[in-house]
Scaffold this motif. Structure first.
Motif, PDB file in Angstrom:
ATOM      1  N   LEU A 117      39.145  10.564  25.364  1.00 28.12           N
ATOM      2  CA  LEU A 117      38.714   9.197  25.190  1.00 28.12           C
ATOM      3  C   LEU A 117      40.208   8.287  25.030  1.00 28.12           C
ATOM      4  N   ALA A 118      41.029   8.522  24.286  1.00 26.11           N
ATOM      5  CA  ALA A 118      42.242   8.052  24.170  1.00 26.11           C
ATOM      6  C   ALA A 118      42.987   8.109  25.222  1.00 26.11           C
ATOM      7  N   LEU A 119      43.189   9.141  25.947  1.00 27.66           N
ATOM      8  CA  LEU A 119      44.069   9.311  27.189  1.00 27.66           C
ATOM      9  C   LEU A 119      43.362   8.566  28.579  1.00 27.66           C
ATOM     10  N   ILE A 120      41.935   8.468  28.426  1.00 32.86           N
ATOM     11  CA  ILE A 120      41.352   7.683  29.597  1.00 32.86           C
ATOM     12  C   ILE A 120      41.701   6.088  29.198  1.00 32.86           C
ATOM     13  N   ALA A 121      41.467   5.681  27.896  1.00 33.65           N
ATOM     14  CA  ALA A 121      41.720   4.283  27.551  1.00 33.65           C
ATOM     15  C   ALA A 121      43.222   3.790  27.719  1.00 33.65           C
ATOM     16  N   ILE A 122      44.316   4.773  27.479  1.00 33.57           N
ATOM     17  CA  ILE A 122      45.559   4.403  27.653  1.00 33.57           C
ATOM     18  C   ILE A 122      45.776   4.157  29.041  1.00 33.57           C
ATOM     19  N   LEU A 123      45.132   5.182  29.850  1.00 34.04           N
ATOM     20  CA  LEU A 123      45.570   5.066  31.253  1.00 34.04           C
ATOM     21  C   LEU A 123      45.072   3.662  32.037  1.00 34.04           C
ATOM     22  N   LEU A 157      53.056  10.977  15.751  1.00 34.60           N
ATOM     23  CA  LEU A 157      52.112  11.215  16.699  1.00 34.60           C
ATOM     24  C   LEU A 157      51.178  10.152  17.527  1.00 34.60           C
ATOM     25  N   PRO A 158      50.472   9.333  16.312  1.00 35.43           N
ATOM     26  CA  PRO A 158      49.726   8.412  16.741  1.00 35.43           C
ATOM     27  C   PRO A 158      50.638   7.271  17.192  1.00 35.43           C
ATOM     28  N   LEU A 159      51.890   7.040  17.098  1.00 34.82           N
ATOM     29  CA  LEU A 159      52.761   5.980  17.623  1.00 34.82           C
ATOM     30  C   LEU A 159      53.158   6.336  19.124  1.00 34.82           C
ATOM     31  N   VAL A 160      53.138   7.397  19.689  1.00 36.44           N
ATOM     32  CA  VAL A 160      53.502   7.705  20.657  1.00 36.44           C
ATOM     33  C   VAL A 160      52.944   6.911  21.997  1.00 36.44           C
ATOM     34  N   PRO A 161      51.506   6.250  21.811  1.00 40.09           N
ATOM     35  CA  PRO A 161      51.022   5.551  22.894  1.00 40.09           C
ATOM     36  C   PRO A 161      51.591   4.132  22.910  1.00 40.09           C
ATOM     37  N   ALA A 162      52.151   3.841  21.616  1.00 43.19           N
ATOM     38  CA  ALA A 162      52.681   2.562  21.577  1.00 43.19           C
ATOM     39  C   ALA A 162      53.904   2.233  22.323  1.00 43.19           C
ATOM     40  N   PHE A 163      54.692   3.541  21.971  1.00 48.78           N
ATOM     41  CA  PHE A 163      55.865   3.687  22.675  1.00 48.78           C
ATOM     42  C   PHE A 163      55.963   3.620  24.111  1.00 48.78           C
ATOM     43  N   ILE A 164      54.857   4.230  24.388  1.00 44.68           N
ATOM     44  CA  ILE A 164      54.564   4.510  26.171  1.00 44.68           C
ATOM     45  C   ILE A 164      54.097   3.002  26.501  1.00 44.68           C
ATOM     46  N   VAL A 204      44.825   0.935  30.148  1.00 41.50           N
ATOM     47  CA  VAL A 204      45.765  -0.180  29.573  1.00 41.50           C
ATOM     48  C   VAL A 204      46.934  -0.257  30.549  1.00 41.50           C
ATOM     49  N   LEU A 205      47.498   0.973  30.659  1.00 41.80           N
ATOM     50  CA  LEU A 205      48.841   1.244  31.629  1.00 41.80           C
ATOM     51  C   LEU A 205      48.555   0.516  33.050  1.00 41.80           C
ATOM     52  N   LYS A 206      47.417   0.855  33.737  1.00 39.03           N
ATOM     53  CA  LYS A 206      47.112   0.293  35.000  1.00 39.03           C
ATOM     54  C   LYS A 206      47.067  -1.189  34.749  1.00 39.03           C
ATOM     55  N   GLN A 207      46.627  -1.656  33.750  1.00 35.40           N
ATOM     56  CA  GLN A 207      46.421  -3.332  33.952  1.00 35.40           C
ATOM     57  C   GLN A 207      47.643  -3.724  33.493  1.00 35.40           C
ATOM     58  N   THR A 208      48.462  -3.120  32.727  1.00 28.98           N
ATOM     59  CA  THR A 208      49.947  -3.685  32.508  1.00 28.98           C
ATOM     60  C   THR A 208      50.908  -3.555  33.573  1.00 28.98           C
ATOM     61  N   THR A 209      50.948  -2.388  34.108  1.00 32.34           N
ATOM     62  CA  THR A 209      51.809  -2.088  35.217  1.00 32.34           C
ATOM     63  C   THR A 209      51.271  -2.541  36.847  1.00 32.34           C
ATOM     64  N   GLY A 210      50.072  -2.631  36.808  1.00 31.93           N
ATOM     65  CA  GLY A 210      49.383  -3.058  38.219  1.00 31.93           C
ATOM     66  C   GLY A 210      49.607  -2.045  39.214  1.00 31.93           C
ATOM     67  N   SER A 211      50.028  -0.626  38.930  1.00 31.42           N
ATOM     68  CA  SER A 211      50.058   0.411  39.757  1.00 31.42           C
ATOM     69  C   SER A 211      49.461   1.513  39.258  1.00 31.42           C
ATOM     70  N   LEU A 230      51.542   8.203  31.844  1.00 33.41           N
ATOM     71  CA  LEU A 230      50.671   9.044  30.921  1.00 33.41           C
ATOM     72  C   LEU A 230      50.871  10.404  30.960  1.00 33.41           C
ATOM     73  N   ALA A 231      51.612  10.800  31.792  1.00 32.23           N
ATOM     74  CA  ALA A 231      52.192  12.420  31.789  1.00 32.23           C
ATOM     75  C   ALA A 231      53.209  12.149  30.918  1.00 32.23           C
ATOM     76  N   SER A 232      54.185  10.944  30.690  1.00 30.64           N
ATOM     77  CA  SER A 232      55.238  11.150  29.888  1.00 30.64           C
ATOM     78  C   SER A 232      54.763  10.831  28.481  1.00 30.64           C
ATOM     79  N   LEU A 233      53.502  10.358  28.315  1.00 32.05           N
ATOM     80  CA  LEU A 233      52.948  10.435  26.993  1.00 32.05           C
ATOM     81  C   LEU A 233      52.589  11.905  26.547  1.00 32.05           C
ATOM     82  N   VAL A 234      51.789  12.693  27.356  1.00 32.72           N
ATOM     83  CA  VAL A 234      51.655  13.717  27.140  1.00 32.72           C
ATOM     84  C   VAL A 234      52.681  14.856  26.774  1.00 32.72           C
ATOM     85  N   GLY A 235      53.841  14.307  27.650  1.00 35.95           N
ATOM     86  CA  GLY A 235      55.110  15.234  27.290  1.00 35.95           C
ATOM     87  C   GLY A 235      55.736  15.197  25.939  1.00 35.95           C
TER      88      GLY A 235
END
Length: 521
Positions: free
Chosen positions: A120-126, A340-347, A128-135, A143-148
Motif C-alpha cells: 500500500l505504501a509503495l503504491i501510494a508513494i508512486l 527506514l520510515p524516513l526513506v520515503p520522505a527523502f525520496i 505522489v511521485l507521479k503527481q510531483t514529477t508529472g512523469s 520508486l526503485a531508488s526507494l526500494v534500493g
C-alpha cells in the motif's frame, strides 16, 4: 555509495555529462534497472511469505502477543507477578497484527499483514511521485531508488537466523510506520485546506505513536510543510494546537481497549530506557543518514530555481527528524533501521528538489537511480538468493519441525516451549504455534534478553522451573537453556537456573527437532 553521488555532482558541471545523462540510452537503462529492482524485491517478498518460519526472532513474539491480547490476555503483564514477557511496541501494532489472525492463525497470515501495508505504501508513494514529477518514468525510477535505499540497513547475525538486511515488510512496526509516513506525503501532495491537512497529519502522528512511542518524529517534515503553507501566524498556531490535540486523542484511544494498561506500557518502556547508548550504533546511524542525505543533496545542488518557502520548511523538518532518529536509534538493541520510515520522505525530497526542467530532472533521477543500483543491487540480489534458498532448500525441513512440534503440543497440553542453544534458536520461533493452540505464553526468552540485559532479577523466570510450576517443557534439540544473549554474548540464563531445571525435570522424549522434559514430581 556516497562516492557515486560525489562523482555525479562533480561531473555535472561538464556539458557533455549533462547531455549523456539526458540521453535516451541512459534514461532507458535507468528504467530497465528500476523494473529489475522492483521485480527482484517482489520475488524476495514472495519467497519470504512462503518460507514456513520467520527470519527475525521478534516476529513470532509479536504474533504471539497479538493473539494473546485478542483472546483476553492483558497486553502488558507485570513480569514480577504474572507472565514474563515484554514489548516496547504500542497497542496499535498488536491490534493490526491480531485482527487478521482471528480469521485463521498461521505463519503465512502473520507475515502477510506487513507485506500488504508495505505494498500500500509503495503504491501510494508512486502516485505522489507521479503527481510531483508529472512523469511516469521518473516516478518509477524514484520508486526503485526507494526500494534500493531500503538495503542500507544491516541485520545482525548474532541475533537473527541468517544475515540479511532489515525487512520493511515484517510484522514489526516498520512497514506500518512507512505507511503512515507515505500517507503524510499524500496529504501534503494533495494540498487540502490547512485545517484539514493539520487534522490529517495529527491523526497519522497519533497512529504512528500508537505503534512506537517516538514515531511522531517521522511526521515532522510533512507537519512542517503543512504549517509553512499557512500565511498567518495565528492560523499556524491554531492548526498546530488542533493537530496536537487530534494526535493526543489517537494516541490515547487504544488504551481504552480491554486489557490495555498505560501503566503497564510505561513499565515496559522503563526497561527500554535503561538500555545503554552505543557508539557503534551511532556511527552506523550517521553513515546511513549520510547516504540518504547525499542522495537528496545531488539534485538540490544543481537546481537553478530558489526553493519555495514551504519546501524549505519541509527540508528543515526532514533533517531535524533524521538527526533526532540518529540519536534515538543509537542505543543497544536499536540501529540504523530506525531511519527506514524516513526513506520515503527523502525520496519525495529528491522529487521536489530536482530542477524544473523535465530533461534535467530526468537525467539527474536516472543517475541517482543507477548509482543506488550499483551500490545496493548486490544486496537486493543477495536477499533474493537467501530467500530462495530458504524456500527451496530449508522449507521442507521446517515443515517437518512444525509437524513434530504440533504432535508434542497435542501430547502435552500443559507444556511451555523453551530454548536450547544458539544453533537451534530458530526452532524456538515456533513457540507461536503453542500459543495459537491455546497454551498460555508464560515466559518468552526472546523478551527475556532485554530484561536480563538491564538487570531484572532472574527470580521472575526461575519461578517457572521451581517446584515444577510448569509441568512440561518442550525444547529444541541441543543443550537446554544455553542460548546466548544477543546483547552480551553471555548465556540468557544463569548456571543456577539450569541447575534448578535439571534438578526438577528429566528428559522423556527426543525427536529430530525437539526434546521433551517432564517434572520429576
Amino acid at each position: 555509495m556516497i562516492s557515486y553521488f560525489y562523482l555525479i555532482v562533480f561531473s555535472w558541471k561538464f556539458e557533455k555529462v549533462r547531455r549523456i545523462s539526458s540521453s535516451t540510452a541512459l534514461v532507458g537503462t535507468a528504467a530497465a534497472l528500476a523494473v529489475l529492482t522492483i521485480v527482484t524485491y517482489g520475488v524476495t517478498i514472495i519467497f519470504y511469505l512462503l518460507y514456513p518460519n520467520y527470519l527475525d526472532h521478534m516476529e513470532p513474539l509479536v504474533a504471539s502477543i497479538s493473539w494473546e491480547w485478542m483472546h483476553g490476555h492483558v497486553l502488558y503483564p507485570n513480569w514480577t507477578t504474572g507472565d514474563a514477557w515484554i514489548s516496547i511496541y504500542g497497542p496499535l501494532l498488536f491490534l493490526i497484527n491480531g485482527l487478521p489472525l482471528l480469521l485463521g492463525p498461521s505463519i503465512f497470515s502473520s507475515k502477510l499483514v506487513g507485506v500488504l501495508f508495505l505494498a500500500l505504501a509503495l503504491i501510494a508513494i508512486l502516485i505522489v511521485l507521479k503527481q510531483t514529477t508529472g512523469s511516469n518514468l521518473r516516478s518509477l525510477v524514484l520508486l526503485a531508488s526507494l526500494v534500493g535505499l531500503f538495503e542500507i540497513f544491516p541485520g545482525y547475525p548474532s541475533t537473527y537466523q541468517y544475515p540479511y538486511y532489515q525487512l520493511p515488510y515484517w510484522n514489526r512496526p516498520e512497514p506500518f510506520l512507512i505507511t503512515t509516513s507515505v500517507l503524510a506525503l499524500v496529504v501534503i501532495a494533495w494540498k487540502p485546506p490547512p485545517l484539514l491537512a493539520g487534522i490529517s497529519i495529527g491523526v497519522l502522528a497519533g497512529l504512528a505513536t500508537g505503534l512506537k512511542l517516538h514515531s511522531f518524529i517521522y511526521l515532522i517534515p510533512a507537519a512542517a510543510l503543512t504549517v509553512a503553507r499557512i500565511k498567518s501566524l495565528r492560523g499556524q498556531f491554531v492548526v498546530v494546537i488542533i493537530s496536537g490535540i487530534v494526535a493526543a486523542i489517537f494516541v490515547l484511544l487504544p488504551y481504552l481497549a480491554n486489557g490495555v494498561s498505560i501503566v503497564g506500557y510505561l513499565r515496559f518502556l522503563r526497561v527500554a530506557f535503561q538500555e545503554h547508548w552505543s557508539g557503534f550504533r551511532f556511527i552506523e546511524n550517521v553513515q546511513a543518514c549520510f547516504v540518504l542525505t547525499a542522495a537528496l543533496v545531488v539534485p538540490c545542488i544543481w537546481r537553478k530555481q530558489i526553493f519555495e518557502y514551504s519546501e524549505r520548511w519541509f527540508f528543515a523538518g526532514l533533517f531535524i527528524s533524521a538527526a533526532t532518529i540518529v540519536v534515538i536509534g543509537a542505543k543497544v538493541g536499536a540501529g540504523s533501521y530506525y531511519l527506514l520510515p524516513l526513506v520515503p520522505a527523502f525520496i519525495y525530497g529528491i522529487a521536489i528538489g530536482c530542477p524544473r526542467s523535465a530533461t534535467e530532472a530526468g537525467g539527474i533521477t536516472a543517475l541517482i537511480s543507477i548509482a543506488i543500483f550499483l551500490a545496493y543491487g548486490p544486496n537486493l540480489w543477495f536477499d533474493m538468493q537467501t530467500a530462495k534458498y530458504l524456500y527451496q532448500v530449508k522449507a521442507p525441513e521446517e515443515r517437518d519441525k512444525i509437524a513434530e512440534l504440533q504432535n508434542y503440543i497435542s501430547s502435552y497440553p500443559d507444556a511451555q516451549i523453551g530454548i536450547s542453544d544458539d544453533e537451534h534458536y530458530p526452532s524456538y520461533y515456533y513457540q507461536v504455534l503453542s500459543v495459537w493452540n491455546g497454551l498460555p505464553l508464560r515466559v518468552s526468552f526472546t523478551a527475556w534478553m532485554d530484561l536480563a540485559y538491564v538487570g531484572v532479577d532472574e527470580k521472575y523466570i526461575t519461578r517457572f522451573v521451581e517446584g515444577c510450576a510448569v509441568k512440561t517443557w518442550i525444547l529444541p534439540v541441543g543443550n537446554p537453556f544455553m542460548k546466548t544473549n544477543g546483547y552480551t554474548e553471555l548465556p540468557i540464563v544463569s548456571d543456577n537456573f539450569r541447575r534448578i531445571f535439571f534438578a526438577n525435570y528429566r528428559q522423556i522424549e527426543v525427536g529430530n527437532a525437539y526434546q521433551v522434559w517432564r517434572c520429576n514430581q
